[in-house]
Design a protein around this motif. Structure first.
Motif, PDB file in Angstrom:
ATOM      1  N   TYR A 125      -7.742  14.928   7.253  1.00 28.68           N
ATOM      2  CA  TYR A 125      -8.947  14.607   6.471  1.00 28.68           C
ATOM      3  C   TYR A 125      -9.899  13.737   7.295  1.00 28.68           C
ATOM      4  N   MET A 126      -9.369  12.735   7.962  1.00 33.55           N
ATOM      5  CA  MET A 126     -10.202  11.837   8.757  1.00 33.55           C
ATOM      6  C   MET A 126     -10.909  12.583   9.886  1.00 33.55           C
ATOM      7  N   HIS A 127     -10.175  13.466  10.550  1.00 36.51           N
ATOM      8  CA  HIS A 127     -10.715  14.157  11.723  1.00 36.51           C
ATOM      9  C   HIS A 127     -11.657  15.307  11.370  1.00 36.51           C
ATOM     10  N   HIS A 128     -11.350  16.014  10.298  1.00 39.36           N
ATOM     11  CA  HIS A 128     -12.045  17.282  10.051  1.00 39.36           C
ATOM     12  C   HIS A 128     -12.949  17.282   8.813  1.00 39.36           C
ATOM     13  N   ASP A 129     -12.734  16.355   7.901  1.00 37.82           N
ATOM     14  CA  ASP A 129     -13.494  16.389   6.658  1.00 37.82           C
ATOM     15  C   ASP A 129     -14.440  15.211   6.486  1.00 37.82           C
ATOM     16  N   CYS A 130     -14.375  14.234   7.377  1.00 37.61           N
ATOM     17  CA  CYS A 130     -15.285  13.100   7.303  1.00 37.61           C
ATOM     18  C   CYS A 130     -16.453  13.317   8.259  1.00 37.61           C
ATOM     19  N   LEU A 131     -17.630  12.989   7.820  1.00 40.33           N
ATOM     20  CA  LEU A 131     -18.827  13.094   8.657  1.00 40.33           C
ATOM     21  C   LEU A 131     -19.493  11.734   8.724  1.00 40.33           C
ATOM     22  N   PRO A 132     -19.511  11.094   9.909  1.00 46.23           N
ATOM     23  CA  PRO A 132     -18.872  11.553  11.141  1.00 46.23           C
ATOM     24  C   PRO A 132     -17.352  11.429  11.057  1.00 46.23           C
ATOM     25  N   PRO A 133     -16.624  12.124  11.935  1.00 51.34           N
ATOM     26  CA  PRO A 133     -15.158  12.032  11.906  1.00 51.34           C
ATOM     27  C   PRO A 133     -14.680  10.631  12.255  1.00 51.34           C
ATOM     28  N   ILE A 134     -13.493  10.312  11.799  1.00 55.42           N
ATOM     29  CA  ILE A 134     -12.932   8.972  11.984  1.00 55.42           C
ATOM     30  C   ILE A 134     -11.705   9.057  12.876  1.00 55.42           C
ATOM     31  N   ILE A 135     -11.652   8.211  13.890  1.00 52.18           N
ATOM     32  CA  ILE A 135     -10.476   8.092  14.745  1.00 52.18           C
ATOM     33  C   ILE A 135      -9.793   6.775  14.420  1.00 52.18           C
ATOM     34  N   HIS A 136      -8.522   6.827  14.144  1.00 50.08           N
ATOM     35  CA  HIS A 136      -7.791   5.636  13.723  1.00 50.08           C
ATOM     36  C   HIS A 136      -7.504   4.707  14.895  1.00 50.08           C
ATOM     37  N   ARG A 137      -7.010   5.259  16.003  1.00 52.18           N
ATOM     38  CA  ARG A 137      -6.714   4.548  17.255  1.00 52.18           C
ATOM     39  C   ARG A 137      -5.455   3.695  17.215  1.00 52.18           C
ATOM     40  N   ASP A 138      -4.780   3.595  16.103  1.00 57.79           N
ATOM     41  CA  ASP A 138      -3.543   2.802  16.094  1.00 57.79           C
ATOM     42  C   ASP A 138      -2.527   3.411  15.137  1.00 57.79           C
ATOM     43  N   ILE A 139      -2.354   4.726  15.208  1.00 56.18           N
ATOM     44  CA  ILE A 139      -1.336   5.383  14.388  1.00 56.18           C
ATOM     45  C   ILE A 139       0.036   4.997  14.903  1.00 56.18           C
ATOM     46  N   LYS A 140       0.869   4.507  14.022  1.00 56.20           N
ATOM     47  CA  LYS A 140       2.253   4.161  14.349  1.00 56.20           C
ATOM     48  C   LYS A 140       3.024   4.055  13.043  1.00 56.20           C
ATOM     49  N   SER A 141       4.336   4.007  13.144  1.00 57.87           N
ATOM     50  CA  SER A 141       5.148   4.043  11.927  1.00 57.87           C
ATOM     51  C   SER A 141       4.948   2.815  11.056  1.00 57.87           C
ATOM     52  N   SER A 142       4.547   1.685  11.648  1.00 59.66           N
ATOM     53  CA  SER A 142       4.318   0.492  10.826  1.00 59.66           C
ATOM     54  C   SER A 142       3.000   0.557  10.071  1.00 59.66           C
ATOM     55  N   ASN A 143       2.120   1.498  10.427  1.00 63.86           N
ATOM     56  CA  ASN A 143       0.860   1.678   9.705  1.00 63.86           C
ATOM     57  C   ASN A 143       0.907   2.866   8.754  1.00 63.86           C
ATOM     58  N   ILE A 144       2.091   3.407   8.545  1.00 64.05           N
ATOM     59  CA  ILE A 144       2.282   4.460   7.559  1.00 64.05           C
ATOM     60  C   ILE A 144       3.049   3.849   6.393  1.00 64.05           C
ATOM     61  N   LEU A 145       2.365   3.658   5.275  1.00 61.00           N
ATOM     62  CA  LEU A 145       2.940   2.972   4.121  1.00 61.00           C
ATOM     63  C   LEU A 145       3.424   3.981   3.094  1.00 61.00           C
ATOM     64  N   LEU A 146       4.374   3.534   2.256  1.00 61.00           N
ATOM     65  CA  LEU A 146       5.040   4.432   1.317  1.00 61.00           C
ATOM     66  C   LEU A 146       5.030   3.832  -0.082  1.00 61.00           C
ATOM     67  N   ASP A 147       4.688   4.672  -1.077  1.00 61.89           N
ATOM     68  CA  ASP A 147       4.746   4.180  -2.443  1.00 61.89           C
ATOM     69  C   ASP A 147       6.147   4.389  -3.020  1.00 61.89           C
ATOM     70  N   SER A 148       6.304   4.187  -4.309  1.00 64.74           N
ATOM     71  CA  SER A 148       7.636   4.245  -4.910  1.00 64.74           C
ATOM     72  C   SER A 148       8.258   5.629  -4.829  1.00 64.74           C
ATOM     73  N   GLU A 149       7.438   6.678  -4.706  1.00 52.97           N
ATOM     74  CA  GLU A 149       7.944   8.040  -4.596  1.00 52.97           C
ATOM     75  C   GLU A 149       7.919   8.532  -3.149  1.00 52.97           C
ATOM     76  N   PHE A 150       7.721   7.590  -2.211  1.00 51.26           N
ATOM     77  CA  PHE A 150       7.666   7.897  -0.774  1.00 51.26           C
ATOM     78  C   PHE A 150       6.483   8.789  -0.417  1.00 51.26           C
ATOM     79  N   ASN A 151       5.430   8.703  -1.230  1.00 49.95           N
ATOM     80  CA  ASN A 151       4.184   9.324  -0.839  1.00 49.95           C
ATOM     81  C   ASN A 151       3.500   8.448   0.200  1.00 49.95           C
ATOM     82  N   VAL A 152       2.790   9.063   1.121  1.00 48.17           N
ATOM     83  CA  VAL A 152       2.273   8.375   2.304  1.00 48.17           C
ATOM     84  C   VAL A 152       0.865   7.860   2.093  1.00 48.17           C
ATOM     85  N   LYS A 153       0.604   6.684   2.643  1.00 50.72           N
ATOM     86  CA  LYS A 153      -0.745   6.143   2.720  1.00 50.72           C
ATOM     87  C   LYS A 153      -0.928   5.575   4.134  1.00 50.72           C
ATOM     88  N   ILE A 154      -1.897   6.106   4.856  1.00 53.02           N
ATOM     89  CA  ILE A 154      -2.200   5.584   6.190  1.00 53.02           C
ATOM     90  C   ILE A 154      -3.002   4.305   6.030  1.00 53.02           C
TER      91      ILE A 154
END
Length: 1019
Positions: A823-852
């Motif tokens: 979504y960030m790369h292809h659906d945002c105008l202008p596109p968004i680059i995160h630059r710090d993707i890592k497992s500690s920046n991938i958060l999980l809710d009670s059902e283990f759904n992901v939030k960057i």
């Protein structure tokens, strides 16, 4: 008889013999000289490549170079040189054309740097050149037509940029041209249409090209058999004259922005076998010509467009059609009966349309159906009874329709069936007995229907997801439930089940979710439940369960959601229940007694204990009877007097003490800028709290994390148990400018985007020396804590210390994170680059759904497709793409690299900085693949199960693909999502397109660091 040369005729016989002998000697001598000269060139090449071990057999004493596997000879002379996938990092050897008879050069899958080697112009007889998947940069030279004898040219998967030169159109002998997956940002030359001998044209995955029309000149290519231009930023309409390309066999124009109607000329091509037009903006109806001549067409995929109208009846004349994708359009009307009679039909995929009416009853009777996907339409009536007539049906998805009647008994005799998802319909009756135990069944979702009957003693040994809620099933849970050993999710809510919950149910080792609420269960809970080591969610509410709550519930290692409300439980609340782990708790409307554990005495649990008259609390915060309210008052006046005196003294002292504390606190708040007048709240969502609710809770006991950019708190915002996460920037003056920029970047980024897989920014609060970002709170915190058992910094730490994240959850996490990045790369105008993707920046809710999360380093590309240069490299070791570390040049592919590392973490269980003599997990994984070892050898042993190995290997290979050194060889995040969906059960998420499923042309042709798959179409 052959006549002698007149000169030879006058010679004496001996002289003639001597002449012939001398001629043979000179020829042999010349041949020997050529052989020795070529031998010397090859040894020079070995030395130039710094004597690699794979050329150890190239030695001065080994004079049989024509037998070397890298060499091809003709008449004793070297004509072919192939050094494929050998890790060459030196520039292309400038002396290679000293091998004067070279007709074939293949250096693909290496790391050759620099610009296109014009030294190749000296190879005067060169016919075949493959330099694909290297590190070449710059433009393809305008005089490349000097290689006039070329018949095969593959320069794909490099960093070539600029225009594709028009001079390529002057290589008249070309039959195969491949320029896929580069960084061209100029034009596609119309001169390619002059290559009248061309049979194979591969220009796909060139998304950096500006929007361009499909050149009309291409329709002049009368000998072209394969046209591959998917993901090439094509716009406009497809020329109607495409029907004049009479040799076309395979066409893929998918993933572009093509508009207009689908030319009927496609169906006049007698040789056409495969047509992919999915994921465009095509509109109108699917028109068939009066006479359909594409009788060899086997695959037709026009999914993900804006097509309207009915499905043409004439599709039934395509007798060789094996599969067609019509999904995700706006088609209406009924399915033609003619389609059911297609003899070769394998895949029937029409989900997400406006189709209605009954399904043709003959579907499956005349062909070996493999996939039957009709979900999200308005179909009525029963399922066709012959869907598995030939015993090949793998998946049936018909959810979200108005289908009714009983399930066909034949489904119970379908051993190939792996996925059955028919929820949200009006089916009734009992389940065919054989269906429960179908050998390959993994997902069984029949919830929200009107099914009746009882549960069987045995289930399919592969079944992992069982959802039968909102039906009319009855009876007891059978003792045989202990054999359901692979079940991960069991949802039987809102049925008519009765009896007790059997002890055997606790023997399911992989169970993560158990939902039995709204039934008629009674009696006590099983006492021995400690084997539920994977259970995260338990809901038994709205039954007639009684007895005490077992203490073992509090010792389940990963339980986070517990709902036992509206039962008849009695006794005390188990002291083992841990608020650091239980994020959602409901014990209301029971007969519990005793003291509520003190750790639950906060607003987060204010509705967790209601309607239990025997419960009491030490604090009034829960609005429950206080435990000390029953203390008897003394009737003796002396006692009252004494108590009054003591009370007055205590109150006086306490007042003085509190006054002192208040002065100190006000002074501290003013010093820190925490005075209410110094804070400004800017909201991005509708809020149910004020800045004062937040500021008062920023205490050490609420800290849940910290990092380079500040401290993170968990703050309760109301009495319903809702939390938010608050990131407070540190107040060091040395970091003031840096923190200000990071704060503004994160606010600017997050306040402008909305996506289910991106953490929601609720508001920001600005103070004089500190700034606060208030996010939605994610109960299961970050992925790295689950994968690597990392201990937090708060009282909540340690709740996942011994938990193992199973593979289904890991795959769910991978897909969710990929969708957020896509979504960030292809659906945002202008596109968004995160630059710090890592497992500690991938958060999980009670059902283990992901939030960057953590966009403090994110940047927006002001000009899509253009590289931006940052002043310094920021990121985390092990996740940083090599080109970013070396040049600080940024595009979306640095996020793809980092995400690839996360995929390697998910599959191997190792950390990003893992390695021995190599520097990181990505390099270690690449080396493992390079030496030919199996991916299965490196999978995380804690979760590796036979039923998961194939999916895990697929995701591991994708991780390696994403971390390739060459950015252009990495897939886009949109492609990563598609590959992940294909790695998982395709019927679970919906097949995106038939090209991926059939694997006719891999999504990333010959991707670096993948197993080699040669494409040699040299005719």
């Amino acid at each position: 008889m052959t006549k002698l040369n007149p000169i030879c005729a006058k010679m004496p016989f001996f002289s003639l013999f001597s002449f012939l002998l001398l001629h043979l000697f000179n020829s042999a001598h010349s041949q020997t000289q050529l052989y020795d000269q070529e031998h010397a060139v090859l040894l020079k090449l070995k030395q130039y490549l710094e004597n690699p071990s794979f050329l150890s057999h190239w030695t001065p004493s080994n004079l049989t170079q024509c037998s070397w596997p890298e060499i091809t000879c003709r008449n004793g002379s070297v004509t072919g040189l192939a050094l494929v996938n050998t890790n060459i990092t030196q520039p292309f050897p400038p002396f290679i054309c000293d091998l004067q008879n070279l007709t074939r050069i293949d250096f693909q899958l290496n790391f050759l740097p620099g610009e296109f080697p014009t030294s190749l112009y000296k190879c005067s007889v060169l016919e075949y050149l493959d330099l694909s998947q290297n590190n070449f940069v710059g433009k393809i030279p305008d005089d490349i037509d000097r290689l006039s004898n070329l018949r095969f040219l593959n320069l794909g998967a490099n960093n070539f940029s600029g225009d594709i030169p028009a001079s390529i159109g002057r290589l008249k002998e070309l039959t195969n041209l491949q320029l896929f997956q580069c960084q061209f940002n100029g034009t596609i030359p119309v001169e390619i249409g002059n290559l009248f001998n061309l049979e194979f044209l591969f220009l796909a995955i060139n998304s950096e090209l500006p929007p361009t029309n499909l050149p009309v000149s291409f329709t002049q290519l009368q000998n072209l058999k394969n046209l591959l231009m998917y993901d090439t930023n094509l716009i406009g309409e497809i020329p109607e004259t495409i029907g004049e390309m009479v040799a076309l066999e395979y066409v893929d124009l998918s993933g572009n922005q093509l508009t207009g109607e689908i030319p009927s000329g496609f169906f006049t091509l007698k040789n056409l076998t495969v047509l992919f037009l999915h994921n465009n903006r095509l509109s109108g109806t699917l028109q068939m010509p009066a006479v359909v001549e594409a009788l060899n067409l086997t695959i037709l995929d026009v999914s993900e467009n804006n097509l309207t109208g009915n499905i043409p009846e004439d599709l039934g004349s395509l007798q060789k059609l094996t599969g067609f994708g019509l999904q995700m359009n706006q088609l209406s009307g009924e399915v033609p009966e003619s389609l059911a009679r297609l003899p070769a039909l394998i895949d029937f995929i029409v989900f997400s349309n406006n189709l209605s009416g009954p399904l043709p009853l003959e579907l499956g009777l005349h062909s070996s159906l493999r996939k039957f996907e009709v979900a999200s339409n308005s179909f009525t009536g029963p399922l066709p009874v012959n869907l598995c007539f030939h015993g090949k049906l793998e998946g049936l998805t018909a959810f979200d329709n108005k289908l009714s009647g009983e399930l066909p008994e034949s489904l119970g005799n379908c051993p190939s069936l792996g996925v059955l998802e028919i929820y949200n319909n009006e089916f009734s009756g009992s389940i065919p007995s054989g269906l429960w135990t179908s050998l390959n069944l993994t997902r069984f979702r029949i919830n929200e229907n009107k099914f009746t009957g009882e549960l069987p003693q045995r289930l399919s040994s592969n079944l992992s997801f069982l959802s039968i809620s909102h039906n009319q099933f009855s009876g007891r849970i059978p003792a045989g439930v202990s054999s359901w050993t692979n079940v991960v999710v069991f949802n039987a809510s809102k049925n008519l089940f009765n009896g007790s919950i059997p002890q055997e149910l606790t023997a399911l080792p992989r169970l993560t979710t158990l939902l039995l609420d709204q039934n008629h269960f009674e009696g006590p809970l099983p006492s021995e439940i400690i084997s539920w080591k994977s259970l995260t969610t338990l809901n038994l509410s709205r039954n007639q369960l009684s007895g005490q709550i077992p203490d073992e519930i509090g010792r389940l290692p990963v339980l986070s959601v517990l709902d036992l409300s509206q039962n008849q439980f009695s006794g005390q609340i188990p002291s083992e229940l841990d608020s650091r782990r239980i994020t959602s708790l409901n014990l209301s409307s029971n007969q519990l007694t005793g003291r509520i554990p003190s750790e639950f005495e906060n607003l987060a649990y204010d509705t967790s204990f209601l309607d239990n008259s025997g419960l009491c609390a030490d604090s009034p915060v829960l609005n429950i009877t206080l435990c000390n309210s029953g203390i008897q008052k003394s009737t003796k006046r002396s006692s009252v007097s004494l108590a009054l005196i003591i009370s007055l003294a205590v109150v006086g002292s306490l007042a003085a003490f509190l006054s002192l504390l208040l002065v100190i606190r006000v002074h501290r708040k003013r010093k820190q800028g925490f005075g209410s007048s110094t804070w400004k709240l800017t909201s991005f969502q509708k809020l149910g709290f004020t800045e004062s609710n937040i500021l008062s809770e920023l205490t050490d006991r609420n800290i849940i994390g910290s990092g380079g950019y500040g401290t993170v708190y968990r703050v309760a915002i109301n009495q319903k148990g809702d939390f938010v996460a608050v990131k407070k920037t540190m107040s060091s003056r040395k970091l003031e400018n840096k923190l200000e920029n990071a704060f503004l970047a994160e606010v600017r980024t997050l306040s402008s985007i909305r996506h289910n897989n991106i953490v929601k920014l609720l508001c920001c609060i600005s103070g004089e020396s500190s700034k606060l970002l208030v996010y939605e709170y994610l109960e299961n915190r970050s992925l790295d804590q689950w994968l690597h058992r990392k201990r937090g910094t708060s009282a909540m730490s340690g709740s996942v210390q011994h938990a193992v994240l199973d593979w289904p959850k890991r795959l769910q996490i991978a897909i969710g994170a990929a969708q957020g990045l896509s979504y960030m790369h292809h659906d945002c105008l202008p596109p968004i680059i995160h630059r710090d993707i890592k497992s500690s920046n991938i958060l999980l809710d009670s059902e283990f759904n992901v939030k960057i999360a953590d966009f403090g380093l994110a940047r927006m590309l002001m000009n899509p497709g253009e590289l931006a240069t940052m002043s310094a490299v920021t990121g985390s070791f092990g996740y940083i793409a090599p080109e970013y570390a070396q040049t600080t040049r940024v595009n979306e592919k640095i996020d793809v690299y980092s995400f690839g590392v996360v995929l390697l973490e998910l599959t191997t269980g190792k950390e990003a900085n893992y390695g021995d003599e190599y520097s990181s997990l990505a390099e270690w994984a690449w080396r493992h693949v390079q030496v030919g070892n199996s991916a299965e050898d490196v999978l995380d042993e804690e979760i590796k199960e036979p039923s998961y190995v194939e999916e895990m290997c697929c995701v591991f290979k994708l991780g390696v693909m994403c971390t390739t050194t060459l950015p252009s060889s990495r897939p886009s995040m949109k492609e990563v999502v598609q590959i992940l969906l294909r790695c998982s059960s395709p019927l679970l998420y919906g097949e995106k397109n038939l090209r991926d499923y059939y694997d006719v042309v891999p999504l990333l042709k010959n991707s670096k660091r993948e197993d080699r798959s040669d494409v040699d179409n040299d005719s």
